[in-house]
Design a protein around this motif. Structure first.
Motif, PDB file in Angstrom:
ATOM      1  N   ARG A 424       0.824  -1.215   0.000  1.00 29.94           N
ATOM      2  CA  ARG A 424       0.000   0.000   0.000  1.00 29.94           C
ATOM      3  C   ARG A 424       0.862   1.271   0.000  1.00 29.94           C
ATOM      4  O   ARG A 424       0.330   2.378   0.080  1.00 29.94           O
ATOM      5  N   ASP A 425       2.180   1.099  -0.056  1.00 31.53           N
ATOM      6  CA  ASP A 425       3.089   2.245  -0.126  1.00 31.53           C
ATOM      7  C   ASP A 425       3.024   2.816  -1.540  1.00 31.53           C
ATOM      8  O   ASP A 425       3.692   2.348  -2.460  1.00 31.53           O
ATOM      9  N   ARG A 426       2.194   3.830  -1.711  1.00 33.58           N
ATOM     10  CA  ARG A 426       1.893   4.341  -3.057  1.00 33.58           C
ATOM     11  C   ARG A 426       3.120   4.983  -3.708  1.00 33.58           C
ATOM     12  O   ARG A 426       3.317   4.857  -4.920  1.00 33.58           O
ATOM     13  N   VAL A 427       3.939   5.680  -2.933  1.00 35.50           N
ATOM     14  CA  VAL A 427       5.113   6.327  -3.511  1.00 35.50           C
ATOM     15  C   VAL A 427       6.075   5.285  -4.079  1.00 35.50           C
ATOM     16  O   VAL A 427       6.601   5.432  -5.186  1.00 35.50           O
ATOM     17  N   ALA A 428       6.296   4.213  -3.312  1.00 38.18           N
ATOM     18  CA  ALA A 428       7.184   3.153  -3.793  1.00 38.18           C
ATOM     19  C   ALA A 428       6.609   2.500  -5.051  1.00 38.18           C
ATOM     20  O   ALA A 428       7.317   2.297  -6.047  1.00 38.18           O
ATOM     21  N   GLY A 429       5.318   2.170  -5.022  1.00 40.97           N
ATOM     22  CA  GLY A 429       4.701   1.542  -6.182  1.00 40.97           C
ATOM     23  C   GLY A 429       4.717   2.440  -7.400  1.00 40.97           C
ATOM     24  O   GLY A 429       4.935   1.983  -8.530  1.00 40.97           O
ATOM     25  N   PHE A 430       4.484   3.720  -7.198  1.00 38.54           N
ATOM     26  CA  PHE A 430       4.471   4.684  -8.292  1.00 38.54           C
ATOM     27  C   PHE A 430       5.829   4.712  -8.990  1.00 38.54           C
ATOM     28  O   PHE A 430       5.916   4.738 -10.222  1.00 38.54           O
ATOM     29  N   ARG A 431       6.903   4.663  -8.207  1.00 33.10           N
ATOM     30  CA  ARG A 431       8.254   4.688  -8.792  1.00 33.10           C
ATOM     31  C   ARG A 431       8.556   3.387  -9.532  1.00 33.10           C
ATOM     32  O   ARG A 431       9.103   3.396 -10.637  1.00 33.10           O
ATOM     33  N   VAL A 432       8.199   2.270  -8.916  1.00 37.09           N
ATOM     34  CA  VAL A 432       8.508   0.966  -9.508  1.00 37.09           C
ATOM     35  C   VAL A 432       7.765   0.774 -10.827  1.00 37.09           C
ATOM     36  O   VAL A 432       8.341   0.343 -11.831  1.00 37.09           O
ATOM     37  N   ALA A 454      -8.381  -2.939  -3.218  1.00 38.78           N
ATOM     38  CA  ALA A 454      -8.360  -4.403  -3.063  1.00 38.78           C
ATOM     39  C   ALA A 454      -7.910  -4.787  -1.659  1.00 38.78           C
ATOM     40  O   ALA A 454      -6.984  -4.177  -1.121  1.00 38.78           O
ATOM     41  N   PRO A 455      -8.546  -5.808  -1.062  1.00 38.17           N
ATOM     42  CA  PRO A 455      -8.109  -6.248   0.270  1.00 38.17           C
ATOM     43  C   PRO A 455      -6.711  -6.869   0.247  1.00 38.17           C
ATOM     44  O   PRO A 455      -5.982  -6.806   1.235  1.00 38.17           O
ATOM     45  N   ARG A 456      -6.333  -7.507  -0.884  1.00 35.00           N
ATOM     46  CA  ARG A 456      -5.008  -8.095  -1.039  1.00 35.00           C
ATOM     47  C   ARG A 456      -4.378  -7.495  -2.299  1.00 35.00           C
ATOM     48  O   ARG A 456      -4.573  -8.008  -3.408  1.00 35.00           O
ATOM     49  N   PRO A 457      -3.620  -6.413  -2.136  1.00 39.12           N
ATOM     50  CA  PRO A 457      -3.147  -5.659  -3.306  1.00 39.12           C
ATOM     51  C   PRO A 457      -2.337  -6.489  -4.300  1.00 39.12           C
ATOM     52  O   PRO A 457      -2.508  -6.332  -5.516  1.00 39.12           O
TER      53      PRO A 457
END
Length: 687
Positions: A424-432, A454-457
């Protein structure tokens, strides 16, 4: 008993008083403040006090030792281990293992928050954002609120984070923070309040804490009487290093753990309080004794083991003019006939030439480059010197510039590991996500929007169809799921590197050089027991370079040290040059707005001067270049000696003019001609 006497006999009388305070009578002593002057053996004294507590029966598992860097905590623990093991005849490793509550304020806070998370409404699996990630998340919220489309320029993400951070750490009202430190942003108070509230909600939704949250949540946790009592009961002794660099939050935490001061020792030097830009306040150490009833005992360490007497005389004179301080006068048995030098030069290029000449002269005389340092108030002040050093092929290392963890390839790999730790770390996911060819900010945002609901991202990620025109989607999904479920560390790092390497080669021409950084980081990762510990420690105490953690240095065996004064604190060199010791630089033009700002500028000069062991050169260019500090743009300014060195102090220095004007020889003085060059120049164009 002989061993115990021997290890205490190494200390001078004041150090021994600090070590023995409240120890040995079967009870826990009252609060203690150790005022440790520059070069007075502060670290050695604190290590001996911890060891002395253990030797006299204190349980090392119930000792909390807080420093301001992981490296300092490690060095302190090793010293304690050597001292206590020598006296007790036990394994030093056993003592180190038991003394496991040693670390930074932020590191200790993170550990306690994870332990108490269930009682505080926190998820124990929270991840921690570094400064850049926090700024990025603030920027996302800023855009979501539409503030980037404001009628006037809204503060940038870095400024917003700086405002938020200062208000939190200084425990100040937003209006007060804006008025005192960011007056140009005061018109946005209502919008900033809305932004920060949304930022907090976003962090909670993504289960992330930022750097400031580690102290803020800890301090708020300590307001609960049951929790505060439980934390306080865990520790018999708390020792804090560099107390002059604490902020109000840290002071509040400390006083909440030990409200009566029993077992509490703080060590510091009010004359070296120079970090107000991080919201540190010298008031913490000045007001510490009166925080308890009866007041805390004060022991002053004023014998300096570093500098020569002439250097200390000059430094003492500078700090003696301070408006408020704990009175001390550093002294030493290191006599010398060599006074500090006040060197007047024409301009910054001449300043660079002077320094290079002196550095090479000292090197030829046997002083290694690494035993010499050049210090400056602000990073850009060293620009002309760096050019001259490069031209003369003199190797140097600069502290106070780009940090290792700010490099794009390092942040890419750490973002992947953080996203696997907390999907749920949006900044990390956005970069990746944007590392994949064909995926831009819009597509990445839409993918993350789907995962948020989603309950399980990661299951939702695996179920998504590859975005149009994206490349490598299946590999990313497989890597992210593998890493999320991985229990093998540092094997998971190797898996992450294997996924990232092809992207690195496509994105960077110098991929081979960057890969060496990543391989070095992988070696460092192997020293941590888990991914969570690796990410947490690296975020809380980032290295300036891989060499800070790996023990490797630059390619040259010998190199000159360039450093901002802030980065030089705690260091020492045989020979020190200080750049631009003139009004406008020291003190900075921006540091003269109030009395407390001016006093900190005075302490900065004092810190710079007390880094020198044998030689000190304070260089004063009469003319220097100022960049964009007036409505007229860049300009040259004429300078005068810093106001902190008064006319009455001048006898403490050798006054040098460089280059010195050579007198004309008698033959030249006797030479007579009828030539008038000026007249010839006036008539040249007429002809």
């Amino acid at each position: 008993m002989l061993a115990e006497i021997d290890y205490l006999q190494r200390l001078n009388p004041e150090q021994r008083r600090a070590v023995e305070h409240g120890v040995g009578d079967g009870a826990i002593g009252g609060p203690l403040l150790v005022i440790a002057g520059a070069g007075s053996g502060k670290t050695n004294t604190l290590a001996h006090r911890v060891a002395h507590l253990i030797v006299n029966g204190a349980d090392p598992r119930r000792i909390l030792l807080m420093t301001f860097s992981r490296r300092a905590a490690g060095e302190m623990t090793r010293r304690v281990e050597r001292i206590a093991a020598q006296v007790m005849g036990t394994s030093g490793g056993a003592i180190t293992e038991a003394l496991h509550w040693a670390g930074t304020f932020h590191g200790i806070g993170a550990r306690l928050l994870r332990e108490y998370a269930p009682a505080l409404g926190l998820d124990q699996q929270f991840t921690i954002h570094d400064r850049e990630d926090s700024a990025d998340l603030l920027n996302i919220v800023r855009h979501d609120l539409g503030f980037h489309d404001a009628r006037a320029r809204f503060p940038a993400k870095g400024t917003c984070l700086a405002i938020y951070s200062r208000a939190v750490n200084a425990q100040a009202e937003l209006a007060e923070t804006l008025k005192d430190h960011f007056p140009w942003a005061a018109m946005w108070e209502a919008e900033l309040r809305q932004l920060f509230a949304a930022y907090v909600e976003t962090k909670q939704a993504q289960n992330v804490l930022d750097y400031d949250d580690l102290l803020l949540y800890w301090a708020m946790m300590m307001r609960e009487p049951a929790v505060a009592a439980d934390v306080g009961a865990r520790f018999d002794h708390i020792l804090v290093d560099e107390y002059q660099d604490t902020n109000r939050l840290q002071s509040a935490i400390l006083l909440a753990i030990k409200p009566h001061g029993r077992g509490l020792t703080v060590v510091g030097d009010d004359a070296q309080s120079i970090y107000s830009f991080r919201a540190a306040t010298v008031r913490n150490i000045l007001d510490y004794p009166a925080s308890f009833s009866p007041a805390a005992d004060i022991i002053t360490l004023d014998r300096n083991y570093r500098s020569t007497a002439p250097i200390l005389d000059a430094a003492n004179a500078v700090i003696a003019e301070a408006a408020e301080r704990f009175t001390k006068n550093l002294w030493t048995s290191r006599e010398s006939t060599l006074k500090p030098q006040l060197v007047t030069v024409r301009d910054e290029p001449t300043q660079a030439s002077y320094i290079v000449e002196r550095i090479l002269e000292k090197r030829e005389g046997g002083t290694a480059l690494k035993d010499q340092a050049v210090l400056f108030r602000t990073s850009h002040h060293s620009g002309p010197l760096e050019i001259e050093l490069t031209r003369r092929n003199i190797p140097f290392v600069k502290y106070g510039g780009l940090k290792f963890l700010d490099a794009a390839h390092i942040k890419d790999l750490l973002a992947l590991l953080r996203w696997a730790e907390n999907p749920r770390d949006r900044v990390a996911g956005f970069r990746v996500l944007q590392l994949l060819p064909g995926i831009g900010p819009g597509t990445a945002g839409r993918v993350l929007d789907g995962l948020d609901a989603a309950p399980r991202p990661l299951d939702a990620l695996a179920a998504l169809a590859p975005p149009a025109r994206s490349e490598g989607w299946e590999g990313l999904v497989e890597a992210a799921c593998d890493l999320a479920n991985a229990r093998d560390w540092p094997g998971a790092f190797t898996r992450a590197r294997a996924w990232y390497e092809p992207l690195l080669e496509d994105a960077h021409e110098d991929a081979a050089v960057r890969l060496l950084d990543i391989l070095q980081l992988e070696q460092i990762a192997s020293g941590f027991p888990s991914r969570e510990r690796f990410l947490t420690e690296l975020t809380l105490d980032p290295p300036d370079a891989t060499s800070d953690l790996s023990g490797t240095g630059p390619k040259d065996e010998d190199y000159l040290i360039l450093s901002t004064i802030h980065s030089a604190k705690g260091q020492e060199w045989r020979s020190v040059h200080v750049l631009n010791v003139v009004d406008g630089c020291i003190p900075s033009d921006l540091g003269t707005g109030s009395t407390h700002e001016l006093e900190e500028e005075r302490r900065l000069l004092y810190v710079a001067m007390t880094r020198a062991r044998d030689e000190l050169h304070l260089v004063m260019p009469q003319r220097f270049y100022v960049t964009q500090q007036s409505r007229h743009g860049d300009r040259h300014m004429y300078a005068q000696r810093t106001r902190f060195i008064t006319r009455a102090m001048l006898p403490l220095y050798d006054d040098i003019l460089w280059p010195a004007l050579k007198p004309l020889s008698p033959d030249l003085l006797a030479l007579k001609t009828n030539v008038d060059l000026r007249a010839q120049m006036r008539t040249m164009w007429a002809k």
